[in-house]
Design a protein around this motif. Structure first.
Motif, PDB file in Angstrom:
ATOM      1  N   SER A 263       0.849  -1.198   0.000  1.00  0.00           N
ATOM      2  CA  SER A 263       0.000   0.000   0.000  1.00  0.00           C
ATOM      3  C   SER A 263       0.886   1.249   0.000  1.00  0.00           C
ATOM      4  O   SER A 263       1.755   1.401   0.861  1.00  0.00           O
ATOM      5  CB  SER A 263      -0.894  -0.013   1.247  1.00  0.00           C
ATOM      6  OG  SER A 263      -1.166   1.304   1.665  1.00  0.00           O
ATOM      7  N   ASP A 264       0.632   2.146  -0.949  1.00  0.00           N
ATOM      8  CA  ASP A 264       1.432   3.382  -1.014  1.00  0.00           C
ATOM      9  C   ASP A 264       1.285   4.217   0.260  1.00  0.00           C
ATOM     10  O   ASP A 264       2.250   4.840   0.710  1.00  0.00           O
ATOM     11  CB  ASP A 264       1.023   4.218  -2.239  1.00  0.00           C
ATOM     12  CG  ASP A 264       1.681   3.683  -3.501  1.00  0.00           C
ATOM     13  OD1 ASP A 264       2.743   3.038  -3.388  1.00  0.00           O
ATOM     14  OD2 ASP A 264       1.121   3.899  -4.595  1.00  0.00           O
ATOM     15  N   LYS A 265       0.073   4.189   0.817  1.00  0.00           N
ATOM     16  CA  LYS A 265      -0.137   4.974   2.049  1.00  0.00           C
ATOM     17  C   LYS A 265       0.769   4.444   3.173  1.00  0.00           C
ATOM     18  O   LYS A 265       1.454   5.206   3.856  1.00  0.00           O
ATOM     19  CB  LYS A 265      -1.619   4.863   2.476  1.00  0.00           C
ATOM     20  CG  LYS A 265      -1.955   5.616   3.738  1.00  0.00           C
ATOM     21  CD  LYS A 265      -3.331   5.247   4.267  1.00  0.00           C
ATOM     22  CE  LYS A 265      -3.215   4.230   5.383  1.00  0.00           C
ATOM     23  NZ  LYS A 265      -4.483   3.633   5.779  1.00  0.00           N
ATOM     24  N   LYS A 268       4.457   5.104   2.639  1.00  0.00           N
ATOM     25  CA  LYS A 268       4.798   6.485   2.990  1.00  0.00           C
ATOM     26  C   LYS A 268       4.968   6.607   4.505  1.00  0.00           C
ATOM     27  O   LYS A 268       5.932   7.215   4.990  1.00  0.00           O
ATOM     28  CB  LYS A 268       3.666   7.407   2.508  1.00  0.00           C
ATOM     29  CG  LYS A 268       4.133   8.782   2.260  1.00  0.00           C
ATOM     30  CD  LYS A 268       3.197   9.566   1.390  1.00  0.00           C
ATOM     31  CE  LYS A 268       4.014  10.813   1.082  1.00  0.00           C
ATOM     32  NZ  LYS A 268       3.582  11.614   0.116  1.00  0.00           N
ATOM     33  N   MET A 269       4.040   6.009   5.244  1.00  0.00           N
ATOM     34  CA  MET A 269       4.156   6.074   6.709  1.00  0.00           C
ATOM     35  C   MET A 269       5.385   5.321   7.214  1.00  0.00           C
ATOM     36  O   MET A 269       5.937   5.628   8.263  1.00  0.00           O
ATOM     37  CB  MET A 269       2.891   5.508   7.362  1.00  0.00           C
ATOM     38  CG  MET A 269       1.705   6.453   7.205  1.00  0.00           C
ATOM     39  SD  MET A 269       0.178   5.653   7.626  1.00  0.00           S
ATOM     40  CE  MET A 269       0.389   5.420   9.357  1.00  0.00           C
ATOM     41  N   SER A 275       7.403   3.850  -4.141  1.00  0.00           N
ATOM     42  CA  SER A 275       5.990   3.460  -4.243  1.00  0.00           C
ATOM     43  C   SER A 275       5.902   1.995  -4.679  1.00  0.00           C
ATOM     44  O   SER A 275       6.912   1.384  -5.060  1.00  0.00           O
ATOM     45  CB  SER A 275       5.298   4.337  -5.285  1.00  0.00           C
ATOM     46  OG  SER A 275       5.895   4.095  -6.549  1.00  0.00           O
ATOM     47  N   GLU A 306      -2.815   0.438   9.316  1.00  0.00           N
ATOM     48  CA  GLU A 306      -3.079  -0.420   8.149  1.00  0.00           C
ATOM     49  C   GLU A 306      -4.552  -0.828   8.135  1.00  0.00           C
ATOM     50  O   GLU A 306      -5.047  -1.423   9.089  1.00  0.00           O
ATOM     51  CB  GLU A 306      -2.190  -1.675   8.214  1.00  0.00           C
ATOM     52  CG  GLU A 306      -2.317  -2.578   6.992  1.00  0.00           C
ATOM     53  CD  GLU A 306      -1.637  -3.930   7.197  1.00  0.00           C
ATOM     54  OE1 GLU A 306      -0.531  -4.121   6.677  1.00  0.00           O
ATOM     55  OE2 GLU A 306      -2.222  -4.790   7.907  1.00  0.00           O
ATOM     56  N   ASP A 310      -5.561  -1.606   2.738  1.00  0.00           N
ATOM     57  CA  ASP A 310      -4.094  -1.654   2.615  1.00  0.00           C
ATOM     58  C   ASP A 310      -3.609  -3.099   2.580  1.00  0.00           C
ATOM     59  O   ASP A 310      -2.721  -3.467   1.806  1.00  0.00           O
ATOM     60  CB  ASP A 310      -3.418  -0.940   3.804  1.00  0.00           C
ATOM     61  CG  ASP A 310      -3.770   0.532   3.870  1.00  0.00           C
ATOM     62  OD1 ASP A 310      -3.821   1.178   2.809  1.00  0.00           O
ATOM     63  OD2 ASP A 310      -3.995   1.035   4.995  1.00  0.00           O
TER      64      ASP A 310
END
Ligand code: 5AD
Ligand code: SF4
Length: 436
Positions: A263-265, A268-269, A275, A306, A310
């Motif tokens: 998951s890109d989100k 990032k976290m 990516s 998550e 995700d």
């Protein structure tokens, strides 16, 4: 890497009269080399210390002799004071960058008044420059650390704090160690680094070399037949290394390239700095250059925040890549990391069920990868004897454990052609093509 460090500690202590013993009951020195990467490893260290304490007490009563106990590795680095507080009978605390000082630390232990020796600095002179110990014993396959530490600072990870900043060993120091290994009969070398493909150094032409060039240089050593490396970071996957996977026949067709999440989100976290698409593009490119390459990875499930979506993205990435094998872990909160102050921690049930799903998918991919090798013929370096009569163990080019049998007693260290006959979840079996 801890395995490598333990071997180097053994090399280092040999000239001081120590030799390896697989039984701690009557050991003069016990070195516990520890890992801090997940909480489970930390819990294990403290329970091991409890066990060791009993052993040394029994020895003291039986023989009157006192054993010296050293705790080494990343827990020593991160929690040295805590270890001494909880286990004041421990004599030495030594971090992963300072173990070259072990002989002096041991010499300073006062057998009567237990004085503590703590050495957890990040020394200004890299340990490899001081580690001149003779290497006397390795099997046919050996590890060689070429890079240590990490500057990437993923928010879940303790490595940048325990192993320190990224450091690449100079080319000549690596070549020297490789030649020492070859001189004692090593035929396969696995290059190690927390970010092994971030390795760079001034090359023979005075230009900056990356891992691909290093591997090509090592491949010129005639007696060295197989080269492997681990672990890589997607950001450091350069074209030279990818080309080596096509052109260098000694480089094994296996790439361990952790992505951690699909998951890109979450990436990032995690501060992964790449990516999902960038990761997949690298995999595609590597496969363009070498279609046979086996891809492995690492996954963390249940990172704070998550969601089910995700998690589904992670499963979808796994399906797209189709791994030959991969490691997966439940997120473990590590003290001092940015992730430890993230609030949205998931409950254990969710983490467990997501881990189960990820592992089931990876297991099925691994089994079908293994099954595809049935009927193929592989060149295998024979590593050691198995538990059964006449059984031997080797490692396939794709990093699978391979079992076979032969009545020939002297096969360790030789190369054989093996026809794969059966595939299991974690191993293959085969027959020697031409046995004698
Ligand atoms: N929790 C769970 N797994 C972790 N790893 C590193 N830190 C953590 C953590 N806090 C995993 C990553 C890494 C591998 C060596 O260990 O997947 O790639
Ligand atoms: Fe840890 Fe690897 Fe991230 Fe470095 S790149 S912080 S070693 S997970």
């Amino acid at each position: 890497m801890n395995f490598y460090d333990s071997e180097r500690m053994t090399d280092l202590l040999k000239p001081h009269g120590y030799q390896l013993d697989d039984n701690e009951d009557d050991a003069d020195l016990i070195v516990l080399n520890t890992c801090h990467i997940r909480e489970k490893a930390v819990e294990k260290t403290y329970s091991e210390l409890g066990r060791i304490r009993e052993k040394i007490n029994i020895r003291k009563v039986k023989t009157g002799k006192r054993s010296i106990v050293a705790v080494a590795g990343c827990i020593a680095q991160a929690q040295g004071k805590e270890i001494i507080k909880r286990s004041p009978w421990v004599d030495i605390i030594v971090g992963p960058q300072s173990y070259q000082n072990l002989p002096e630390l041991i010499a300073k232990v006062d057998p009567v008044n237990k004085n503590k020796n703590i050495n957890i600095d990040f020394p200004t002179i890299p340990k490899f420059d001081q580690l001149n110990a003779k290497i006397e014993e390795r099997g046919p396959s050996a590890f060689l650390t070429i890079q240590e530490g990490c500057d990437k600072f993923c928010t879940f990870c303790v490595v940048p704090y325990t192993r320190g900043a990224e450091y690449s060993r100079p080319l000549m120091s690596i070549m020297d160690e490789a030649k020492k290994l070859i001189d004692i009969g090593v035929k396969e070398i696995t290059l190690l680094g927390q970010n092994v493909n971030a390795w760079n150094s001034k090359g023979l032409d005075d230009k900056n070399w990356g891992l691909g060039r290093l591997i090509d240089e090592l491949a010129k050593i005639n007696e060295l037949k197989f080269i492997r490396y681990t672990t890589s970071h997607p950001l450091d996957m350069d074209i030279e290394l990818i080309k080596s996977h096509r052109d260098n026949k000694k480089l094994m067709p296996y790439l361990h390239l952790p992505v951690q999440s699909g998951s890109d989100k979450i990436l990032k976290m995690m501060n992964r700095k790449h990516s999902v698409k960038e990761y997949l593009t690298i995999i595609e490119k590597v496969r363009d250059y070498n279609p046979n390459i086996a891809i492995s990875g690492d996954f963390i499930v249940g990172f704070p925040g998550e969601t089910e979506k995700d998690h589904m993205s992670t499963l979808s990435l796994i399906k797209k890549v189709n791994y030959s094998q991969a490691y997966s872990f439940k997120y473990s909160k590590r003290p001092g990391t940015p992730g430890s102050i993230f609030l949205d921690h998931l409950n254990e049930d969710i983490k467990n069920s997501r881990l189960h799903e990820v592992q089931e998918l990876l297991r099925s991919q691994q089994l079908s990868f293994n099954e595809k090798t049935i009927n193929s013929t592989m060149k295998i370096l024979v590593l050691k004897k198995g538990k059964k009569k006449h059984q031997y163990i080797g490692r396939s080019p794709f990093n699978q454990s391979v079992y076979f049998s032969s009545k020939n007693e002297k096969l360790i260290g030789s190369f054989i052609d093996l026809n794969i006959t059966e595939a299991f979840q974690n191993s293959l079996t085969g027959n020697i093509v031409l046995d004698f």
